[in-house]
Motif scaffolding. Sequence first.
Motif, short mmCIF file in Angstrom:
data_model
loop_
_atom_site.label_atom_id
_atom_site.label_comp_id
_atom_site.label_asym_id
_atom_site.label_seq_id
_atom_site.Cartn_x
_atom_site.Cartn_y
_atom_site.Cartn_z
N PRO A 67 56.82 33.23 47.08
CA PRO A 67 56.63 31.88 46.58
C PRO A 67 57.05 31.69 45.09
O PRO A 67 57.63 32.30 44.58
N ALA A 68 57.17 30.25 45.01
CA ALA A 68 57.52 29.65 43.75
C ALA A 68 56.98 30.17 42.66
O ALA A 68 57.44 30.34 41.58
N ALA A 69 55.70 30.64 42.66
CA ALA A 69 55.19 31.30 41.77
C ALA A 69 55.80 32.53 40.81
O ALA A 69 55.65 32.79 39.72
N LEU A 70 56.60 33.06 41.52
CA LEU A 70 57.73 34.10 41.13
C LEU A 70 58.50 33.53 39.73
O LEU A 70 59.08 34.35 38.95
N SER A 71 58.53 32.22 39.92
CA SER A 71 59.51 31.66 38.91
C SER A 71 58.51 31.94 37.34
O SER A 71 59.42 31.74 36.32
N ALA A 72 57.51 32.13 37.48
CA ALA A 72 56.81 32.46 36.14
C ALA A 72 57.03 33.74 35.45
O ALA A 72 56.96 33.85 34.34
N LEU A 73 57.85 34.52 36.43
CA LEU A 73 58.47 35.82 35.83
C LEU A 73 60.00 35.55 35.32
O LEU A 73 60.87 36.13 35.85
N GLY A 121 51.09 36.48 35.22
CA GLY A 121 50.41 37.25 34.36
C GLY A 121 51.02 38.77 33.96
O GLY A 121 50.70 39.50 32.98
N ILE A 122 51.74 39.19 34.94
CA ILE A 122 52.40 40.51 34.96
C ILE A 122 53.26 40.56 33.81
O ILE A 122 53.24 41.57 32.77
N GLY A 123 53.81 39.46 33.50
CA GLY A 123 54.62 39.44 31.93
C GLY A 123 56.20 38.91 32.17
O GLY A 123 56.75 39.26 33.08
N GLU A 124 56.69 38.11 31.22
CA GLU A 124 57.85 37.58 31.40
C GLU A 124 59.02 38.43 31.16
O GLU A 124 60.31 38.44 31.11
N GLU A 125 58.54 39.87 30.42
CA GLU A 125 59.34 40.79 30.24
C GLU A 125 59.80 41.69 31.56
O GLU A 125 60.87 42.61 31.46
N LEU A 126 59.28 41.52 32.65
CA LEU A 126 59.65 42.05 33.75
C LEU A 126 60.76 41.70 34.20
O LEU A 126 61.45 40.49 34.28
N VAL A 127 61.55 42.83 34.34
CA VAL A 127 63.23 42.76 34.84
C VAL A 127 63.62 43.01 36.39
O VAL A 127 64.08 42.44 37.12
N THR A 128 62.68 43.87 36.99
CA THR A 128 62.81 44.53 38.19
C THR A 128 61.52 44.41 39.04
O THR A 128 60.63 44.87 38.55
N LEU A 129 61.43 43.73 39.88
CA LEU A 129 60.40 43.82 40.97
C LEU A 129 60.78 44.27 42.46
O LEU A 129 61.64 43.59 42.89
N ASN A 155 41.56 44.04 18.29
CA ASN A 155 42.96 43.85 18.44
C ASN A 155 43.66 44.83 19.39
O ASN A 155 44.85 44.99 19.35
N GLU A 156 43.15 45.16 20.51
CA GLU A 156 43.67 45.89 21.37
C GLU A 156 45.00 45.53 21.95
O GLU A 156 45.07 44.28 22.40
N LEU A 157 46.18 46.05 22.09
CA LEU A 157 47.27 45.53 22.58
C LEU A 157 47.65 46.10 24.08
O LEU A 157 47.74 47.24 24.26
N PRO A 158 47.72 45.29 25.03
CA PRO A 158 47.92 45.56 26.37
C PRO A 158 49.35 46.09 26.59
O PRO A 158 49.95 45.54 26.97
N GLN A 159 49.81 47.18 25.88
CA GLN A 159 51.18 47.73 25.92
C GLN A 159 51.60 48.13 27.47
O GLN A 159 52.84 47.92 27.44
N TYR A 160 50.73 48.45 28.16
CA TYR A 160 50.88 48.75 29.52
C TYR A 160 51.67 47.62 30.30
O TYR A 160 52.57 47.69 31.40
N PRO A 169 44.42 43.51 40.10
CA PRO A 169 44.29 42.37 39.30
C PRO A 169 44.56 42.89 37.86
O PRO A 169 44.67 42.00 37.09
N GLN A 170 44.52 44.16 37.76
CA GLN A 170 44.68 44.38 36.24
C GLN A 170 45.91 44.35 35.76
O GLN A 170 46.20 44.11 34.52
N LEU A 171 46.91 44.05 36.63
CA LEU A 171 48.22 43.72 36.15
C LEU A 171 48.34 42.23 36.23
O LEU A 171 49.22 41.90 35.41
N LEU A 172 47.68 41.54 36.81
CA LEU A 172 47.60 40.00 36.87
C LEU A 172 46.82 39.06 35.71
O LEU A 172 47.42 38.20 35.14
N ALA A 173 46.03 40.11 35.04
CA ALA A 173 45.19 39.56 34.12
C ALA A 173 44.97 40.68 32.96
O ALA A 173 44.01 41.07 32.64
N PRO A 174 46.17 40.82 32.21
CA PRO A 174 46.08 41.99 31.46
C PRO A 174 45.41 41.59 30.17
O PRO A 174 45.10 42.62 29.34
#
Length: 161
Positions: A90-96, A71-79, A43-48, A31-36
């Motif tokens: 699932p179609a939810a992967l389209s959010a990436l 929630g993982i982030g649109e910057e993700l290139v490889t899963l 002003n903590e930035l979740p850089q991870y 869940p830490q990756l899904l709701a960063p």
Amino acid sequence: MAVFDAKLKCTQSRKNGKCNLQGYELTEIPPQLLAPFDNLEGNELPQYVMLLKTLNLNDNELTSIPDDVGGIGEELVTLELRNNQLTRLPAALSALAGLKLIDASNNAIEAVEELALSNLVELNVSKNKLVSLALPSSGLATLARLNLSHNGLEALPDAVG
């Protein structure tokens, strides 16, 4: 298995943009990756997550991908999802939206829902339980490599030439 903190593990990986959670016997995406952005102080930035380009979840016990996977982030290139127990993509992967590669080989996938990933170059769903597959006529315009081997497909999707 020892309990670990996915946020700490991925924080340590932020310099190279890769988070390797391979072989941790995970039954769900942490869940830490899904709701960063939850529970941020000041002003903590979740850089991870902000810098995460590659997420390796191979060799776990994942059975599903949650609806809030974006929630993982649109910057993700490889899963990387090889060698899990997934039954669908699932179609939810389209959010990436930044995804270029999804490797979900060697699972128990019976269905790939309609994906709208305009940057996707490679989709590997080999060694699964697919018997049919419908690909969207648009939304996968950049798809150059599609691996469907070792499934029970009787026909190729219309979108495959």
